[in-house]
Scaffold this motif. Structure first.
Motif, PDB file in Angstrom:
ATOM      1  N   CYS A  98       0.866  -1.205  -0.082  1.00  0.00           N
ATOM      2  CA  CYS A  98      -0.170  -0.072   0.053  1.00  0.00           C
ATOM      3  C   CYS A  98       0.868   1.522   0.067  1.00  0.00           C
ATOM      4  O   CYS A  98       0.594   2.219  -0.682  1.00  0.00           O
ATOM      5  CB  CYS A  98      -1.024   0.040   1.372  1.00  0.00           C
ATOM      6  N   VAL A  99       1.957   1.132   0.978  1.00  0.00           N
ATOM      7  CA  VAL A  99       2.767   2.597   0.867  1.00  0.00           C
ATOM      8  C   VAL A  99       3.384   2.633  -0.337  1.00  0.00           C
ATOM      9  O   VAL A  99       3.540   3.740  -0.977  1.00  0.00           O
ATOM     10  CB  VAL A  99       3.850   2.017   1.937  1.00  0.00           C
ATOM     11  N   GLU A 100       3.867   1.309  -1.163  1.00  0.00           N
ATOM     12  CA  GLU A 100       4.641   1.526  -2.272  1.00  0.00           C
ATOM     13  C   GLU A 100       3.618   2.276  -3.423  1.00  0.00           C
ATOM     14  O   GLU A 100       4.171   3.076  -4.298  1.00  0.00           O
ATOM     15  CB  GLU A 100       4.912   0.163  -2.862  1.00  0.00           C
ATOM     16  N   ILE A 101       2.263   1.653  -3.467  1.00  0.00           N
ATOM     17  CA  ILE A 101       1.350   2.260  -4.335  1.00  0.00           C
ATOM     18  C   ILE A 101       1.136   3.848  -4.094  1.00  0.00           C
ATOM     19  O   ILE A 101       1.179   4.487  -5.105  1.00  0.00           O
ATOM     20  CB  ILE A 101      -0.072   1.465  -4.157  1.00  0.00           C
ATOM     21  N   LEU A 102       0.988   4.178  -2.928  1.00  0.00           N
ATOM     22  CA  LEU A 102       1.002   5.784  -2.476  1.00  0.00           C
ATOM     23  C   LEU A 102       2.074   6.490  -3.110  1.00  0.00           C
ATOM     24  O   LEU A 102       2.072   7.606  -3.638  1.00  0.00           O
ATOM     25  CB  LEU A 102       0.638   5.936  -1.156  1.00  0.00           C
ATOM     26  N   GLU A 143       1.850   7.396   7.646  1.00  0.00           N
ATOM     27  CA  GLU A 143       3.154   7.003   7.351  1.00  0.00           C
ATOM     28  C   GLU A 143       3.582   7.305   5.855  1.00  0.00           C
ATOM     29  O   GLU A 143       4.728   7.765   5.542  1.00  0.00           O
ATOM     30  CB  GLU A 143       3.226   5.506   7.453  1.00  0.00           C
ATOM     31  N   ALA A 144       2.499   7.126   5.017  1.00  0.00           N
ATOM     32  CA  ALA A 144       2.911   7.683   3.609  1.00  0.00           C
ATOM     33  C   ALA A 144       2.571   9.061   3.174  1.00  0.00           C
ATOM     34  O   ALA A 144       3.041   9.574   2.195  1.00  0.00           O
ATOM     35  CB  ALA A 144       1.767   6.845   2.470  1.00  0.00           C
ATOM     36  N   LYS A 145       2.200   9.686   4.385  1.00  0.00           N
ATOM     37  CA  LYS A 145       2.164  11.580   4.389  1.00  0.00           C
ATOM     38  C   LYS A 145       1.282  11.797   3.233  1.00  0.00           C
ATOM     39  O   LYS A 145       1.338  12.693   2.276  1.00  0.00           O
ATOM     40  CB  LYS A 145       3.483  12.097   4.300  1.00  0.00           C
ATOM     41  N   VAL A 146       0.131  11.123   3.101  1.00  0.00           N
ATOM     42  CA  VAL A 146      -0.901  11.423   2.023  1.00  0.00           C
ATOM     43  C   VAL A 146      -2.245  11.998   2.598  1.00  0.00           C
ATOM     44  O   VAL A 146      -2.750  11.736   3.717  1.00  0.00           O
ATOM     45  CB  VAL A 146      -1.020  10.115   1.211  1.00  0.00           C
ATOM     46  N   PRO A 147      -2.944  12.651   2.063  1.00  0.00           N
ATOM     47  CA  PRO A 147      -4.399  12.963   2.406  1.00  0.00           C
ATOM     48  C   PRO A 147      -5.478  11.925   2.304  1.00  0.00           C
ATOM     49  O   PRO A 147      -5.135  11.058   1.707  1.00  0.00           O
ATOM     50  CB  PRO A 147      -4.698  14.080   1.487  1.00  0.00           C
ATOM     51  N   ILE A 148      -6.509  12.046   3.056  1.00  0.00           N
ATOM     52  CA  ILE A 148      -7.624  11.090   2.812  1.00  0.00           C
ATOM     53  C   ILE A 148      -8.692  11.866   2.345  1.00  0.00           C
ATOM     54  O   ILE A 148      -8.927  12.855   2.673  1.00  0.00           O
ATOM     55  CB  ILE A 148      -8.050  10.635   4.551  1.00  0.00           C
ATOM     56  N   ILE A 149      -9.351  11.047   1.214  1.00  0.00           N
ATOM     57  CA  ILE A 149     -10.512  11.593   0.463  1.00  0.00           C
ATOM     58  C   ILE A 149     -11.576  10.836   0.834  1.00  0.00           C
ATOM     59  O   ILE A 149     -11.914   9.667   0.370  1.00  0.00           O
ATOM     60  CB  ILE A 149     -10.147  11.385  -0.854  1.00  0.00           C
ATOM     61  N   PRO A 150     -12.955  11.092   1.620  1.00  0.00           N
ATOM     62  CA  PRO A 150     -13.869  10.587   1.849  1.00  0.00           C
ATOM     63  C   PRO A 150     -14.859  10.370   0.687  1.00  0.00           C
ATOM     64  O   PRO A 150     -14.886  11.675  -0.037  1.00  0.00           O
ATOM     65  CB  PRO A 150     -14.556  11.217   3.049  1.00  0.00           C
ATOM     66  N   ILE A 151     -15.571   9.587   0.203  1.00  0.00           N
ATOM     67  CA  ILE A 151     -16.474   9.592  -0.742  1.00  0.00           C
ATOM     68  C   ILE A 151     -17.913   8.863  -0.371  1.00  0.00           C
ATOM     69  O   ILE A 151     -17.560   7.843   0.582  1.00  0.00           O
ATOM     70  CB  ILE A 151     -16.146   9.043  -2.089  1.00  0.00           C
ATOM     71  N   PHE A 152     -18.984   9.363  -0.919  1.00  0.00           N
ATOM     72  CA  PHE A 152     -20.208   8.648  -0.701  1.00  0.00           C
ATOM     73  C   PHE A 152     -20.937   8.491  -1.898  1.00  0.00           C
ATOM     74  O   PHE A 152     -21.215   9.467  -2.657  1.00  0.00           O
ATOM     75  CB  PHE A 152     -20.898   9.585   0.501  1.00  0.00           C
ATOM     76  N   THR A 153     -21.556   7.538  -2.036  1.00  0.00           N
ATOM     77  CA  THR A 153     -22.385   7.177  -2.929  1.00  0.00           C
ATOM     78  C   THR A 153     -24.054   6.887  -2.550  1.00  0.00           C
ATOM     79  O   THR A 153     -24.568   6.242  -1.669  1.00  0.00           O
ATOM     80  CB  THR A 153     -22.112   5.682  -3.905  1.00  0.00           C
ATOM     81  N   GLN A 154     -24.737   8.064  -3.030  1.00  0.00           N
ATOM     82  CA  GLN A 154     -26.246   8.149  -2.570  1.00  0.00           C
ATOM     83  C   GLN A 154     -26.926   7.022  -3.293  1.00  0.00           C
ATOM     84  O   GLN A 154     -26.734   6.630  -4.322  1.00  0.00           O
ATOM     85  CB  GLN A 154     -26.557   9.492  -3.318  1.00  0.00           C
ATOM     86  N   GLY A 180      -5.897   1.266  10.788  1.00  0.00           N
ATOM     87  CA  GLY A 180      -5.025   1.082  10.215  1.00  0.00           C
ATOM     88  C   GLY A 180      -5.081   1.876   8.925  1.00  0.00           C
ATOM     89  O   GLY A 180      -3.717   2.248   8.497  1.00  0.00           O
ATOM     90  N   PHE A 181      -6.148   2.152   8.312  1.00  0.00           N
ATOM     91  CA  PHE A 181      -5.928   3.290   7.144  1.00  0.00           C
ATOM     92  C   PHE A 181      -5.371   4.556   7.650  1.00  0.00           C
ATOM     93  O   PHE A 181      -4.543   5.397   6.808  1.00  0.00           O
ATOM     94  CB  PHE A 181      -7.329   3.527   6.529  1.00  0.00           C
ATOM     95  N   ALA A 182      -5.681   4.897   8.609  1.00  0.00           N
ATOM     96  CA  ALA A 182      -5.286   6.284   9.310  1.00  0.00           C
ATOM     97  C   ALA A 182      -3.737   6.208   9.448  1.00  0.00           C
ATOM     98  O   ALA A 182      -2.938   7.083   9.247  1.00  0.00           O
ATOM     99  CB  ALA A 182      -5.710   6.886  10.387  1.00  0.00           C
ATOM    100  N   GLN A 183      -3.312   5.091   9.973  1.00  0.00           N
ATOM    101  CA  GLN A 183      -1.741   4.703  10.370  1.00  0.00           C
ATOM    102  C   GLN A 183      -1.257   4.889   8.930  1.00  0.00           C
ATOM    103  O   GLN A 183       0.056   5.572   8.957  1.00  0.00           O
ATOM    104  CB  GLN A 183      -1.519   3.400  11.141  1.00  0.00           C
ATOM    105  N   LEU A 184      -1.508   4.137   7.817  1.00  0.00           N
ATOM    106  CA  LEU A 184      -0.848   4.267   6.589  1.00  0.00           C
ATOM    107  C   LEU A 184      -0.812   5.484   5.840  1.00  0.00           C
ATOM    108  O   LEU A 184       0.221   5.971   5.332  1.00  0.00           O
ATOM    109  CB  LEU A 184      -2.073   3.222   5.661  1.00  0.00           C
ATOM    110  N   ALA A 185      -1.896   6.344   6.101  1.00  0.00           N
ATOM    111  CA  ALA A 185      -1.940   7.816   5.618  1.00  0.00           C
ATOM    112  C   ALA A 185      -1.041   8.597   6.261  1.00  0.00           C
ATOM    113  O   ALA A 185      -0.203   9.454   5.485  1.00  0.00           O
ATOM    114  CB  ALA A 185      -3.188   8.325   5.955  1.00  0.00           C
TER     115      ALA A 185
END
Length: 214
Positions: free
Chosen positions: A68-72, A110-121, A103-108
């Motif tokens: 995951c880190v490598e992908i980011l 560690e990789a120093k990336v933003p989190i983008i929330p999305i929602f499908t109505q 885990g997703f927050a720890q990953l963000a």
């Protein structure tokens, strides 16, 4: 689409039983932006005959943290549903069943990336499960292998809303970031989803002039 960062980021979403909206989001991002979005899935999905090749082609895998880190680091987007299979099976009402997962927050962080929330109505109005009882929940927690009957395939109106990115902040803890992400996703749901969900209402939105104009 303007909320998607040009660089890498982690896309967080509610896991309905069939991810129609998320799948269309992936195709739109690739078609309009030429960007790849990998997706983390549960290893148990590989047990469904014939689907592993399909998952591999559309970049859905049980990636390790290092992968995951490598992908980011390569600048790609990475989709994660913190609620996983539990949320997919038992959440017909858009409730987020994340427990204490960070885990997703720890990953963000560690990789120093933003989190983008999305929602499908109306995502929970396309397909639903039946048989959500204390017993089936107990069996799932014991075995992680409960699959409830699914019905649906309803052609409801779907719209995926991309929230504002939660930027990388070195001074926040994974627990705080996870809670911040959950709040952001719930805010998207509150703004764009009438609850409780209703299949007939979601179908009627296809013919509502206001919705068609959008």
């Amino acid at each position: 689409m303007e909320h998607l960062p040009k660089g890498p980021g982690i896309v967080i979403f509610h896991h309905s039983i069939i991810l129609v909206g998320y799948t269309l989001f992936l195709t739109k991002v690739y078609r309009e932006k030429g960007r790849l979005c990998h997706s983390v899935i549960d290893h148990g999905l590989y047990g469904i005959p014939g689907l592993k090749m399909f998952y591999d082609v559309i970049l859905m895998r049980d990636f390790t943290k290092a992968e995951c880190v490598e992908i980011l680091k390569k600048g790609h987007l990475l989709g994660i549903a913190p609620g996983g299979a539990r949320e997919a099976i038992f959440s017909n009402d858009y409730s987020l069943m994340w427990g204490n997962r960070t885990g997703f927050a720890q990953l963000a962080l560690e990789a120093k990336v933003p989190i983008i929330p999305i929602f499908t109505q109306n995502s929970c109005e396309t397909y639903r499960t039946i048989g959500k009882t204390r017993l089936t929940k107990w069996l799932y927690e014991k075995t992680r292998r409960v699959l409830l009957p699914i019905y649906g395939g309803f052609p409801v109106k779907l719209r995926t809303y991309i929230g504002e990115p939660i930027p990388y902040d070195p001074n926040i803890t994974p627990t705080e970031l996870a809670e911040k992400t959950k709040t952001a996703l719930e805010n998207l749901q509150d703004r764009h989803q009438k609850r409780p969900g209703n299949i007939l209402r979601a179908l009627s939105e296809r013919f509502d002039k206001q919705y068609k104009d959008d």
